[in-house]
Design a protein around this motif. Structure first.
Motif, mmCIF file in Angstrom:
data_model
loop_
_atom_site.group_PDB
_atom_site.id
_atom_site.type_symbol
_atom_site.label_atom_id
_atom_site.label_comp_id
_atom_site.label_asym_id
_atom_site.label_seq_id
_atom_site.Cartn_x
_atom_site.Cartn_y
_atom_site.Cartn_z
ATOM 1 N N ASN A 85 59.053 21.696 13.339
ATOM 2 C CA ASN A 85 58.194 22.803 12.507
ATOM 3 C C ASN A 85 57.646 22.422 11.184
ATOM 4 O OD1 ASN A 85 56.899 25.457 12.473
ATOM 5 N ND2 ASN A 85 58.592 25.668 10.909
ATOM 6 N N VAL A 86 58.572 21.579 10.606
ATOM 7 C CA VAL A 86 58.515 21.611 9.275
ATOM 8 C C VAL A 86 57.226 20.779 8.920
ATOM 9 C CG1 VAL A 86 59.463 19.287 8.959
ATOM 10 C CG2 VAL A 86 59.710 20.901 7.123
ATOM 11 N N GLY A 87 56.529 21.298 7.735
ATOM 12 C CA GLY A 87 55.444 20.578 7.219
ATOM 13 C C GLY A 87 54.788 21.230 6.128
ATOM 14 N N GLY A 88 53.342 20.926 6.099
ATOM 15 C CA GLY A 88 52.545 21.676 4.996
ATOM 16 C C GLY A 88 52.120 21.188 4.075
ATOM 17 N N SER A 89 51.330 21.609 3.006
ATOM 18 C CA SER A 89 50.366 20.790 1.884
ATOM 19 C C SER A 89 50.676 21.747 0.809
ATOM 20 C CB SER A 89 49.181 20.590 2.363
ATOM 21 O OG SER A 89 48.259 20.302 1.301
ATOM 22 N N SER A 90 50.776 21.075 -0.411
ATOM 23 C CA SER A 90 50.910 21.756 -1.957
ATOM 24 C C SER A 90 49.814 20.897 -2.600
ATOM 25 C CB SER A 90 52.566 21.524 -2.327
ATOM 26 O OG SER A 90 52.939 20.170 -2.436
ATOM 27 N N ALA A 91 48.875 20.048 -2.009
ATOM 28 C CA ALA A 91 48.092 19.244 -2.970
ATOM 29 C C ALA A 91 46.953 20.382 -3.394
ATOM 30 C CB ALA A 91 47.191 18.458 -1.891
ATOM 31 N N PRO A 92 46.352 20.018 -4.284
ATOM 32 C CA PRO A 92 45.656 20.920 -5.307
ATOM 33 C C PRO A 92 43.952 20.820 -4.548
ATOM 34 C CG PRO A 92 45.785 18.984 -6.370
ATOM 35 C CD PRO A 92 46.973 18.806 -5.465
ATOM 36 N N SER A 93 43.327 21.893 -4.667
ATOM 37 C CA SER A 93 42.136 21.773 -4.111
ATOM 38 C C SER A 93 41.110 20.662 -5.082
ATOM 39 C CB SER A 93 41.285 23.160 -4.050
ATOM 40 O OG SER A 93 41.270 23.607 -5.437
ATOM 41 N N GLY A 94 39.816 20.364 -4.606
ATOM 42 C CA GLY A 94 38.891 19.426 -5.405
ATOM 43 C C GLY A 94 38.531 18.200 -4.560
ATOM 44 N N GLY A 95 38.913 18.004 -3.345
ATOM 45 C CA GLY A 95 38.572 16.932 -2.480
ATOM 46 C C GLY A 95 39.147 15.819 -2.827
ATOM 47 N N PHE A 96 38.559 14.432 -2.040
ATOM 48 C CA PHE A 96 39.292 13.341 -2.054
ATOM 49 C C PHE A 96 39.892 12.730 -3.350
ATOM 50 C CE2 PHE A 96 35.184 11.838 -3.119
ATOM 51 C CZ PHE A 96 35.299 10.670 -4.005
ATOM 52 N N ALA A 97 38.945 13.177 -4.436
ATOM 53 C CA ALA A 97 39.322 12.382 -5.633
ATOM 54 C C ALA A 97 40.566 13.029 -6.233
ATOM 55 C CB ALA A 97 38.096 12.614 -6.582
ATOM 56 N N PRO A 145 39.504 18.649 10.407
ATOM 57 C CA PRO A 145 39.871 18.620 8.850
ATOM 58 C C PRO A 145 39.029 19.335 7.864
ATOM 59 C CG PRO A 145 38.851 16.500 9.770
ATOM 60 C CD PRO A 145 38.756 17.589 10.824
ATOM 61 N N LEU A 146 40.097 19.705 7.064
ATOM 62 C CA LEU A 146 39.309 20.426 5.690
ATOM 63 C C LEU A 146 39.564 19.476 4.532
ATOM 64 C CD1 LEU A 146 40.763 24.070 6.143
ATOM 65 C CD2 LEU A 146 38.696 23.124 6.931
ATOM 66 N N TYR A 147 38.491 19.472 3.747
ATOM 67 C CA TYR A 147 38.449 18.135 2.595
ATOM 68 C C TYR A 147 38.893 18.907 1.262
ATOM 69 C CZ TYR A 147 33.768 20.164 1.377
ATOM 70 O OH TYR A 147 33.008 21.134 1.050
ATOM 71 N N ASP A 148 38.687 20.112 1.202
ATOM 72 C CA ASP A 148 39.080 20.603 -0.159
ATOM 73 C C ASP A 148 40.327 20.461 -0.635
ATOM 74 O OD1 ASP A 148 37.926 22.162 -2.456
ATOM 75 O OD2 ASP A 148 39.413 23.631 -1.934
ATOM 76 N N SER A 149 41.278 20.772 0.301
ATOM 77 C CA SER A 149 42.632 20.862 -0.296
ATOM 78 C C SER A 149 43.755 20.310 0.609
ATOM 79 C CB SER A 149 43.153 22.364 -0.814
ATOM 80 O OG SER A 149 43.011 22.997 0.267
ATOM 81 N N THR A 150 43.477 20.028 1.914
ATOM 82 C CA THR A 150 44.324 19.498 2.856
ATOM 83 C C THR A 150 44.049 18.467 3.399
ATOM 84 O OG1 THR A 150 43.485 21.113 4.548
ATOM 85 C CG2 THR A 150 45.265 22.040 3.000
#
Length: 261
Positions: A85-97, A145-150
């Motif tokens: 079950n472990v997982g997730g995202s802590s990336a900032p929003s803003g797209g691929f760059a 898939p969502l490109y903004d932050s994940t």
């Protein structure tokens, strides 16, 4: 609430990674109610008292997975059911760059490698017994898939689902079932934090950011996100003898979010 068979998982040893919060906690609690011996792992200890056996470890690292593997093999002599079950995202929003090499690697470390490493070490004893169930908790973002932050998270979950299918082809003939469960939007604490980050970036409020996320997914026909206990009930079914012919497939629980057949 669904009526439970109190001994449905009696004598079963169940490992749930990321089992202290959100959907992971709900999954662990569901197996406890079914009579299982439940081992949970996480970076931080549970906030509430639990009957689960807790192994404090960061399974995104080689050292963390090694600690869990040693505990399982030495103390419990193996495992019957694994729920990754472990997982997730802590990336900032803003797209691929905004997604640096470090963030891409972190996404793989958190969402793919824990399953790969734990399976590699714990599967042999399952194969030796000729029985076992492995459940990989992926995400509908692997196809939506969502490109903004994940972006990196979605790619890592796609890799996890692909790995799960390949693994099932190898080990199902040896008695071990491998299944993927792919939730949509679950309103957990982690999801709440992501929505708050979106609200901060957009200078909006929580409700607006929550609706924006639902809209980004194309809407949820059910009209709301999943609850953690609903995901837990699906995982329990897949792990049970009621699903004894189910392997190598994916169960989606998303309130109807994915718009295609």
């Amino acid at each position: 609430m669904t009526a439970l068979a109190p001994n449905e998982f009696k004598d079963k040893r169940v490992l749930v990674t990321g089992g202290t919060k959100g959907a992971g906690k709900a999954i662990a609690d569901r197996f406890l109610r079914g009579g299982a011996t439940v081992i949970i792992t996480a970076r931080s200890a549970p906030l509430e008292k639990t009957e689960c056996h807790f192994v404090q470890a960061d399974v995104s690292t080689v050292e963390g997975t090694g600690k869990v593997i040693r505990e399982i093999l030495e103390r419990f002599k193996g495992i019957d059911i694994i729920v990754h079950n472990v997982g997730g995202s802590s990336a900032p929003s803003g797209g691929f760059a905004t997604v640096t090499d470090e963030l891409w690697q972190q996404a793989m470390n958190e969402n793919l490698f824990p399953a790969v490493r734990l399976d590699r070490a714990l599967l042999p004893s399952m194969i030796e017994r000729g029985s076992g169930v492995i459940i990989h908790v992926s995400s509908i973002q692997r196809t939506l898939p969502l490109y903004d932050s994940t972006l990196a998270y979605a790619a890592a979950k796609a890799a996890l689902t692909n790995y799960s299918k390949a693994l099932s082809n190898e080990v199902s003939p040896k008695g071990v079932r491998v299944v993927t469960v792919s939730p949509g939007f679950i309103e957990t604490d982690a999801a709440t934090r992501m929505i708050e980050r979106m609200a901060d970036k957009d200078k909006s409020d929580y409700a607006s950011a929550r609706q924006k996320l639902m809209d980004m997914l194309g809407g949820i026909p059910l009209g709301r996100p999943n609850r953690p206990d609903e995901v837990a009930e699906l995982v329990a079914f897949v792990a049970s003898d009621r699903a004894s012919a189910v392997t190598g497939t994916e169960f989606v629980i998303d309130g109807g979010t994915i718009p295609t057949v």
